[in-house]
Design an enzyme around this catalytic site. Structure first.
Site, PDB file in Angstrom:
ATOM      1  N   ASP A  45      17.849  -6.926  25.630  1.00 50.17           N
ATOM      2  CA  ASP A  45      17.955  -8.370  25.872  1.00 50.17           C
ATOM      3  C   ASP A  45      19.348  -8.912  25.534  1.00 50.17           C
ATOM      4  O   ASP A  45      19.836  -9.829  26.187  1.00 50.17           O
ATOM      5  CB  ASP A  45      16.886  -9.117  25.068  1.00 50.17           C
ATOM      6  CG  ASP A  45      15.510  -8.861  25.639  1.00 50.17           C
ATOM      7  OD1 ASP A  45      15.369  -8.857  26.869  1.00 50.17           O
ATOM      8  OD2 ASP A  45      14.573  -8.634  24.858  1.00 50.17           O
ATOM      9  N   GLY A  46      19.964  -8.345  24.477  1.00 53.31           N
ATOM     10  CA  GLY A  46      21.319  -8.773  24.113  1.00 53.31           C
ATOM     11  C   GLY A  46      22.262  -8.561  25.289  1.00 53.31           C
ATOM     12  O   GLY A  46      23.095  -9.422  25.611  1.00 53.31           O
ATOM     13  N   ASN A 116      18.500 -18.375  26.416  1.00 52.05           N
ATOM     14  CA  ASN A 116      17.440 -18.339  25.399  1.00 52.05           C
ATOM     15  C   ASN A 116      17.274 -19.655  24.656  1.00 52.05           C
ATOM     16  O   ASN A 116      16.206 -20.217  24.619  1.00 52.05           O
ATOM     17  CB  ASN A 116      17.771 -17.293  24.325  1.00 52.05           C
ATOM     18  CG  ASN A 116      17.229 -15.910  24.648  1.00 52.05           C
ATOM     19  OD1 ASN A 116      16.431 -15.761  25.575  1.00 52.05           O
ATOM     20  ND2 ASN A 116      17.641 -14.919  23.890  1.00 52.05           N
ATOM     21  N   GLU A 117      18.351 -20.078  23.996  1.00 52.35           N
ATOM     22  CA  GLU A 117      18.238 -21.260  23.138  1.00 52.35           C
ATOM     23  C   GLU A 117      19.600 -21.820  22.756  1.00 52.35           C
ATOM     24  O   GLU A 117      20.629 -21.140  22.865  1.00 52.35           O
ATOM     25  CB  GLU A 117      17.453 -20.946  21.858  1.00 52.35           C
ATOM     26  CG  GLU A 117      18.187 -20.240  20.743  1.00 52.35           C
ATOM     27  CD  GLU A 117      18.336 -18.740  20.926  1.00 52.35           C
ATOM     28  OE1 GLU A 117      19.498 -18.309  21.070  1.00 52.35           O
ATOM     29  OE2 GLU A 117      17.359 -17.997  20.923  1.00 52.35           O
ATOM     30  N   ALA A 179      13.503 -23.562   8.527  1.00 54.56           N
ATOM     31  CA  ALA A 179      13.401 -23.780   7.073  1.00 54.56           C
ATOM     32  C   ALA A 179      13.554 -25.250   6.692  1.00 54.56           C
ATOM     33  O   ALA A 179      14.510 -25.660   6.020  1.00 54.56           O
ATOM     34  CB  ALA A 179      14.425 -22.913   6.324  1.00 54.56           C
TER      35      ALA A 179
HETATM   36  P1  NAP Z   1      20.937  -9.462  19.600  1.00 53.24           P
HETATM   37  O1  NAP Z   1      20.947  -8.249  18.764  1.00 53.24           O
HETATM   38  O2  NAP Z   1      21.525  -9.406  20.971  1.00 53.24           O
HETATM   39  O3  NAP Z   1      19.418  -9.961  19.707  1.00 53.24           O
HETATM   40  C1  NAP Z   1      18.602 -10.043  18.567  1.00 53.24           C
HETATM   41  C2  NAP Z   1      17.200  -9.575  18.926  1.00 53.24           C
HETATM   42  O4  NAP Z   1      16.578 -10.559  19.766  1.00 53.24           O
HETATM   43  C3  NAP Z   1      17.170  -8.245  19.689  1.00 53.24           C
HETATM   44  O5  NAP Z   1      16.107  -7.461  19.208  1.00 53.24           O
HETATM   45  C4  NAP Z   1      16.930  -8.703  21.131  1.00 53.24           C
HETATM   46  O6  NAP Z   1      16.296  -7.694  21.911  1.00 53.24           O
HETATM   47  C5  NAP Z   1      16.014  -9.902  20.909  1.00 53.24           C
HETATM   48  N1  NAP Z   1      15.939 -10.865  22.013  1.00 53.24           N
HETATM   49  C6  NAP Z   1      16.971 -11.531  22.619  1.00 53.24           C
HETATM   50  N2  NAP Z   1      16.487 -12.344  23.592  1.00 53.24           N
HETATM   51  C7  NAP Z   1      15.132 -12.193  23.590  1.00 53.24           C
HETATM   52  C8  NAP Z   1      14.076 -12.782  24.355  1.00 53.24           C
HETATM   53  N3  NAP Z   1      14.295 -13.697  25.303  1.00 53.24           N
HETATM   54  N4  NAP Z   1      12.791 -12.400  24.073  1.00 53.24           N
HETATM   55  C9  NAP Z   1      12.553 -11.489  23.109  1.00 53.24           C
HETATM   56  N5  NAP Z   1      13.503 -10.915  22.349  1.00 53.24           N
HETATM   57  C10 NAP Z   1      14.778 -11.272  22.593  1.00 53.24           C
HETATM   58  O7  NAP Z   1      21.571 -10.646  18.712  1.00 53.24           O
HETATM   59  P2  NAP Z   1      22.681 -11.790  18.927  1.00 53.24           P
HETATM   60  O8  NAP Z   1      23.748 -11.319  19.857  1.00 53.24           O
HETATM   61  O9  NAP Z   1      23.069 -12.245  17.603  1.00 53.24           O
HETATM   62  O10 NAP Z   1      21.904 -13.056  19.572  1.00 53.24           O
HETATM   63  C11 NAP Z   1      21.243 -13.035  20.732  1.00 53.24           C
HETATM   64  C12 NAP Z   1      19.850 -13.571  20.514  1.00 53.24           C
HETATM   65  O11 NAP Z   1      19.335 -13.102  19.272  1.00 53.24           O
HETATM   66  C13 NAP Z   1      19.754 -15.093  20.393  1.00 53.24           C
HETATM   67  O12 NAP Z   1      19.603 -15.697  21.656  1.00 53.24           O
HETATM   68  C14 NAP Z   1      18.537 -15.299  19.500  1.00 53.24           C
HETATM   69  O13 NAP Z   1      17.376 -15.653  20.223  1.00 53.24           O
HETATM   70  C15 NAP Z   1      18.299 -13.946  18.844  1.00 53.24           C
HETATM   71  N6  NAP Z   1      18.319 -14.135  17.392  1.00 53.24           N
HETATM   72  C16 NAP Z   1      17.157 -13.904  16.731  1.00 53.24           C
HETATM   73  C17 NAP Z   1      17.075 -14.126  15.368  1.00 53.24           C
HETATM   74  C18 NAP Z   1      15.774 -13.905  14.690  1.00 53.24           C
HETATM   75  O14 NAP Z   1      14.803 -13.560  15.381  1.00 53.24           O
HETATM   76  N7  NAP Z   1      15.696 -14.107  13.374  1.00 53.24           N
HETATM   77  C19 NAP Z   1      18.201 -14.575  14.666  1.00 53.24           C
HETATM   78  C20 NAP Z   1      19.384 -14.801  15.377  1.00 53.24           C
HETATM   79  C21 NAP Z   1      19.433 -14.581  16.761  1.00 53.24           C
HETATM   80  P3  NAP Z   1      17.037  -6.299  22.329  1.00 53.24           P
HETATM   81  O15 NAP Z   1      16.826  -5.408  21.126  1.00 53.24           O
HETATM   82  O16 NAP Z   1      16.314  -5.852  23.544  1.00 53.24           O
HETATM   83  O17 NAP Z   1      18.496  -6.606  22.588  1.00 53.24           O
END
Ligand code: NAP
Length: 256
Positions: A45-46, A116-117, A179
């Protein structure tokens, strides 16, 4: 039809890219990285987020399809082992198409787009802002931050925060708290708020020390006092196999 390949920068995805390239050429399918009709995304997804931002100025002409090479891959229906089925679908154009509005965020005239957001987070101090829904005041929020997602982003950060998972065929906006401080002085809604797609959310406050994150990216607050988030006119087109099932994707990704 012209294809581009956008892959995760790891050995597995690079190898898969070369395999797909070879198979596309054997099938007399064109590769055009600059002006594709279809972008094949290899990774998770990233990588999908990066691919969409890479082609942000061409979204009216380009569709996206994912070939998962590990990771979670919520945006993906095909896996590495399906290469034959994948190439056949490309050759026969055997897909269903879905269109989704991106999120648009106006920060003092700087417009950003997210798949995403969009989120506001303050890792150092309490984050405070007033939240308005279509100019009507909802609350004064205090806590670590707020996030707005659409149906596609509902399974990403939003889900980790306890927000609702929204079926991908329901276009809407969701406001989720990060939070939150809840006591007898400060109180906000305390749950995710799901809103129609034509809602404009406005956030009024001091964003100077706030991290404004959108997908994998961040942007400076540009001294904004008011930030607006709404569904964009810009859309993304996703291609899925004819037998694609949202429930199967949910089960594969989160249940088992
Ligand atoms: P990233 O490593 O690219 O993504 C973080 C995780 O979120 C990975 O496991 C990714 O899946 C998953 N993900 C991304 N979009 C998704 C979707 N639409 N549905 C389900 N899972 C999804 O991290 P990044 O570059 O920092 O940020 C990209 C995204 O990470 C942001 O858009 C945000 O939604 C998410 N994020 C999540 C958290 C959290 O859950 N605590 C915190 C910060 C950011 P893959 O392993 O397949 O890449």
């Amino acid at each position: 039809m012209n294809f581009a390949i956008f892959n995760k920068e790891n050995e597995k995805s690079e190898k898969l890219k070369e395999q797909i390239k070879e198979r596309l050429l054997l099938s007399r399918l064109n590769i055009d990285e600059e002006n594709p009709d279809v972008v094949i995304v290899i990774g998770g997804d990233g990588t999908f987020l990066k691919a969409v931002h890479h082609y942000m100025n061409k979204l009216d002409k380009v569709s996206f399809i994912g070939l998962r090479s590990g990771s979670l891959g919520f945006y993906y229906d095909f896996v590495m082992d399906d290469i034959d089925a994948f190439i056949l679908s490309l050759k026969e154009n055997a897909f269903t198409t879905s269109k989704h509005h991106l999120l648009e965020c106006d920060i003092n005239g700087n417009i950003i787009y997210a798949l995403n957001e969009v989120r506001f987070e303050n890792p150092f101090h309490t984050f405070a802002c007033e939240v308005f829904i279509n100019e009507e005041k909802l609350e004064k929020y205090q806590g670590s931050g707020l996030l707005v997602c659409n149906e596609l982003g509902s399974t990403a950060y939003n889900k980790s925060l306890g927000g609702a998972v929204i079926s991908n065929d329901l276009p809407l906006l969701q406001l989720t708290e990060i939070a939150t401080i809840q006591n007898n002085v400060y109180h906000s809604l305390g749950s995710s708020l799901v809103l129609p797609n034509d809602t404009v959310l406005s956030f009024k406050g001091d964003f100077n020390k706030t991290v404004i994150g959108y997908d994998h990216l961040t942007i400076d607050s540009n001294h904004a006092q008011t930030i607006r988030v709404y569904a964009s006119k810009k859309t993304i087109t996703l291609l899925k196999p004819l037998n694609s099932s949202y429930i199967k994707t949910l089960t594969r990704s989160f249940v088992k």
